[in-house]
Design a protein around this motif. Structure first.
Motif, PDB file in Angstrom:
ATOM      1  N   MET A 178      24.477  68.218  73.151  1.00 36.76           N
ATOM      2  CA  MET A 178      23.321  68.071  72.270  1.00 36.76           C
ATOM      3  C   MET A 178      22.888  66.615  72.214  1.00 36.76           C
ATOM      4  SD  MET A 178      22.125  70.820  70.707  1.00 36.76           S
ATOM      5  CE  MET A 178      21.432  70.251  69.161  1.00 36.76           C
ATOM      6  N   ALA A 179      21.604  66.428  72.200  1.00 42.52           N
ATOM      7  CA  ALA A 179      21.087  65.075  72.061  1.00 42.52           C
ATOM      8  C   ALA A 179      21.117  64.685  70.583  1.00 42.52           C
ATOM      9  CB  ALA A 179      19.656  65.001  72.566  1.00 42.52           C
ATOM     10  N   ALA A 180      21.510  63.474  70.338  1.00 38.29           N
ATOM     11  CA  ALA A 180      21.446  62.983  68.963  1.00 38.29           C
ATOM     12  C   ALA A 180      19.995  62.700  68.617  1.00 38.29           C
ATOM     13  CB  ALA A 180      22.267  61.714  68.825  1.00 38.29           C
ATOM     14  N   GLN A 181      19.647  62.935  67.382  1.00 42.62           N
ATOM     15  CA  GLN A 181      18.301  62.561  66.950  1.00 42.62           C
ATOM     16  C   GLN A 181      18.214  61.048  66.918  1.00 42.62           C
ATOM     17  OE1 GLN A 181      16.696  64.829  63.828  1.00 42.62           O
ATOM     18  NE2 GLN A 181      15.338  63.227  63.101  1.00 42.62           N
ATOM     19  N   GLY A 182      17.067  60.520  67.290  1.00 41.35           N
ATOM     20  CA  GLY A 182      16.910  59.074  67.298  1.00 41.35           C
ATOM     21  C   GLY A 182      16.989  58.514  65.890  1.00 41.35           C
ATOM     22  N   PRO A 183      17.089  57.209  65.791  1.00 40.65           N
ATOM     23  CA  PRO A 183      17.159  56.605  64.465  1.00 40.65           C
ATOM     24  C   PRO A 183      15.857  56.717  63.689  1.00 40.65           C
ATOM     25  CG  PRO A 183      17.077  54.922  66.193  1.00 40.65           C
ATOM     26  CD  PRO A 183      17.214  56.240  66.880  1.00 40.65           C
ATOM     27  N   ASP A 184      14.753  57.008  64.366  1.00 40.47           N
ATOM     28  CA  ASP A 184      13.468  57.180  63.699  1.00 40.47           C
ATOM     29  C   ASP A 184      13.216  58.676  63.520  1.00 40.47           C
ATOM     30  OD1 ASP A 184      10.677  57.554  63.213  1.00 40.47           O
ATOM     31  OD2 ASP A 184      10.372  55.484  63.848  1.00 40.47           O
ATOM     32  N   PRO A 185      13.097  59.141  62.255  1.00 38.77           N
ATOM     33  CA  PRO A 185      12.956  60.598  62.041  1.00 38.77           C
ATOM     34  C   PRO A 185      11.681  61.186  62.620  1.00 38.77           C
ATOM     35  CG  PRO A 185      12.605  59.376  60.005  1.00 38.77           C
ATOM     36  CD  PRO A 185      13.106  58.384  61.013  1.00 38.77           C
ATOM     37  N   ARG A 186      10.735  60.325  62.992  1.00 40.98           N
ATOM     38  CA  ARG A 186       9.523  60.887  63.593  1.00 40.98           C
ATOM     39  C   ARG A 186       9.799  61.474  64.979  1.00 40.98           C
ATOM     40  NH1 ARG A 186       5.875  55.621  63.137  1.00 40.98           N
ATOM     41  NH2 ARG A 186       7.932  54.743  63.567  1.00 40.98           N
ATOM     42  N   LEU A 187      10.838  60.961  65.642  1.00 40.76           N
ATOM     43  CA  LEU A 187      11.176  61.429  66.987  1.00 40.76           C
ATOM     44  C   LEU A 187      12.070  62.656  66.840  1.00 40.76           C
ATOM     45  CD1 LEU A 187      10.898  60.769  70.029  1.00 40.76           C
ATOM     46  CD2 LEU A 187      12.939  59.361  69.803  1.00 40.76           C
ATOM     47  N   THR A 188      11.497  63.825  67.061  1.00 38.82           N
ATOM     48  CA  THR A 188      12.146  65.085  66.711  1.00 38.82           C
ATOM     49  C   THR A 188      12.550  65.846  67.968  1.00 38.82           C
ATOM     50  OG1 THR A 188      10.678  65.194  64.806  1.00 38.82           O
ATOM     51  CG2 THR A 188      11.838  67.226  65.400  1.00 38.82           C
ATOM     52  N   PRO A 189      13.818  66.229  68.096  1.00 36.17           N
ATOM     53  CA  PRO A 189      14.211  67.010  69.280  1.00 36.17           C
ATOM     54  C   PRO A 189      13.522  68.378  69.289  1.00 36.17           C
ATOM     55  CG  PRO A 189      16.137  66.153  68.105  1.00 36.17           C
ATOM     56  CD  PRO A 189      14.953  65.923  67.222  1.00 36.17           C
ATOM     57  N   PHE A 190      13.045  68.775  70.457  1.00 39.29           N
ATOM     58  CA  PHE A 190      12.480  70.117  70.614  1.00 39.29           C
ATOM     59  C   PHE A 190      13.362  70.945  71.540  1.00 39.29           C
ATOM     60  CE2 PHE A 190       9.426  73.058  72.814  1.00 39.29           C
ATOM     61  CZ  PHE A 190       9.194  73.887  71.728  1.00 39.29           C
ATOM     62  N   VAL A 191      13.734  70.380  72.671  1.00 35.37           N
ATOM     63  CA  VAL A 191      14.736  70.998  73.551  1.00 35.37           C
ATOM     64  C   VAL A 191      15.846  69.965  73.714  1.00 35.37           C
ATOM     65  CG1 VAL A 191      15.251  71.908  75.845  1.00 35.37           C
ATOM     66  CG2 VAL A 191      13.015  72.367  74.787  1.00 35.37           C
ATOM     67  N   ASP A 239       5.159  51.725  67.170  1.00 34.90           N
ATOM     68  CA  ASP A 239       5.604  50.538  66.450  1.00 34.90           C
ATOM     69  C   ASP A 239       7.053  50.227  66.836  1.00 34.90           C
ATOM     70  OD1 ASP A 239       7.201  52.343  65.024  1.00 34.90           O
ATOM     71  OD2 ASP A 239       5.775  52.484  63.367  1.00 34.90           O
ATOM     72  N   ALA A 240       7.610  49.182  66.198  1.00 32.07           N
ATOM     73  CA  ALA A 240       8.939  48.709  66.612  1.00 32.07           C
ATOM     74  C   ALA A 240      10.015  49.775  66.393  1.00 32.07           C
ATOM     75  CB  ALA A 240       9.282  47.429  65.854  1.00 32.07           C
ATOM     76  N   ASP A 241       9.937  50.491  65.270  1.00 29.10           N
ATOM     77  CA  ASP A 241      10.960  51.507  64.996  1.00 29.10           C
ATOM     78  C   ASP A 241      10.915  52.631  66.019  1.00 29.10           C
ATOM     79  OD1 ASP A 241      11.824  50.117  62.834  1.00 29.10           O
ATOM     80  OD2 ASP A 241      10.857  51.393  61.337  1.00 29.10           O
ATOM     81  N   LEU A 242       9.711  53.083  66.327  1.00 26.85           N
ATOM     82  CA  LEU A 242       9.594  54.181  67.291  1.00 26.85           C
ATOM     83  C   LEU A 242       9.986  53.708  68.686  1.00 26.85           C
ATOM     84  CD1 LEU A 242       8.852  57.115  67.500  1.00 26.85           C
ATOM     85  CD2 LEU A 242       6.455  56.454  67.757  1.00 26.85           C
ATOM     86  N   ARG A 243       9.629  52.482  69.002  1.00 19.72           N
ATOM     87  CA  ARG A 243      10.032  51.938  70.292  1.00 19.72           C
ATOM     88  C   ARG A 243      11.556  51.925  70.414  1.00 19.72           C
ATOM     89  NH1 ARG A 243      11.860  47.754  72.977  1.00 19.72           N
ATOM     90  NH2 ARG A 243      10.929  47.277  75.015  1.00 19.72           N
ATOM     91  N   ALA A 244      12.225  51.508  69.347  1.00 21.53           N
ATOM     92  CA  ALA A 244      13.695  51.473  69.381  1.00 21.53           C
ATOM     93  C   ALA A 244      14.273  52.877  69.532  1.00 21.53           C
ATOM     94  CB  ALA A 244      14.212  50.812  68.112  1.00 21.53           C
ATOM     95  N   ALA A 245      13.680  53.837  68.841  1.00 23.33           N
ATOM     96  CA  ALA A 245      14.193  55.205  68.915  1.00 23.33           C
ATOM     97  C   ALA A 245      14.022  55.786  70.320  1.00 23.33           C
ATOM     98  CB  ALA A 245      13.461  56.079  67.891  1.00 23.33           C
ATOM     99  N   ILE A 246      12.878  55.498  70.923  1.00 22.03           N
ATOM    100  CA  ILE A 246      12.638  55.995  72.282  1.00 22.03           C
ATOM    101  C   ILE A 246      13.587  55.300  73.263  1.00 22.03           C
ATOM    102  CG2 ILE A 246      10.948  56.040  74.164  1.00 22.03           C
ATOM    103  CD1 ILE A 246       8.779  56.301  71.903  1.00 22.03           C
TER     104      ILE A 246
END
Ligand SMILES: [Fe+2]
Length: 241
Positions: A1-14, A55-62
């Protein structure tokens, strides 16, 4: 399983393969949401499909998921944040749907998408450019390992379960376009066909792809029976031969 990123906007789908990011948009006087899709190829590199502002948070999560190899403007209405994505991920290549270069002439890009996927994608991604409309066009993506179809505007599914829809859009969808709770192409498609048969030929080929899920840019994600959803959305287009 992939861990969810640190930014909650980045949501696992598969798990391990596809993530989404929903974000608010305002268009034609209505407020609703759009969705970026992140695809991870088998070698770990990422495709940012229809990017949002990053933004910076989403960049880090990606970045925590993997290196971004490509930034994709998959449709002629889904290119506005490509420049922001390029600034966030300057090493990525940018690929665009035919027509984006005319709408945004200053946008730097490395290639134009068609029906043949780039070599690095070939084992995992199928593409289909849908022509025949004077207002809008897009390139459909099929991620074979996860049996997921990824669309921007050729299927919208907005209704009772959809978050982030304002009264203006609700009125239009219920009483003008009659799309509420129904999978349908965006109104720009319905208004703009000049060669529906050409589009139908492509969409019949797409319906032969072995997908079960659909990620769309506007509305409810489809987690199963995606083929039936696409057939309903495109019924008027594919029936004309
Ligand atoms: Fe859209």
């Amino acid at each position: 399983m992939a861990a969810q990123g640190p930014d909650p906007r980045l949501t696992p789908f598969v798990a391990g393969a596809i993530w989404t990011v929903d974000y608010p948009v305002r268009y034609a006087g209505a407020r609703f949401r759009a969705r970026m899709t992140v695809i991870r190829l088998g070698d770990g590199r990422l495709i940012l499909h229809s990017p949002c502002d990053i933004d910076a948070d989403l960049r880090a999560a990606i970045t925590a998921i993997g290196p971004v190899g490509w930034i994709v403007a998959p449709g002629t209405f889904h290119h506005l944040h490509v420049g922001a994505a390029q600034a966030a991920f300057p090493d990525a290549s940018t690929l665009i749907c035919p027509g984006v270069e005319a709408k945004q002439p200053g946008l730097a890009h490395d290639g134009v998408l068609g029906d043949v996927p780039p070599g690095d994608w070939r084992d995992e991604i199928d593409l289909a450019h849908v022509p025949g409309n004077r207002i809008i066009a897009e390139v459909l993506f099929f991620h074979r390992p996860s049996r997921t179809l990824i669309v921007t505007d050729l299927i919208e599914l907005i209704g009772d379960r959809t978050e982030g829809v304002d009264r203006v859009l609700r009125f239009w969808w219920k009483w003008v376009t009659f799309m509420w709770n129904k999978p349908r192409p965006a109104p720009e498609y319905t208004m703009g066909w000049r060669d529906r048969r050409a589009a139908g030929r492509v969409l019949r080929r797409v319906l032969e792809w072995d997908f079960d899920r659909i990620v769309l840019a506007h509305g409810d994600l489809v987690t199963e029976n995606g083929k039936a959803v696409a057939q309903e959305a495109w019924a008027k287009i594919v029936k004309r031969r």
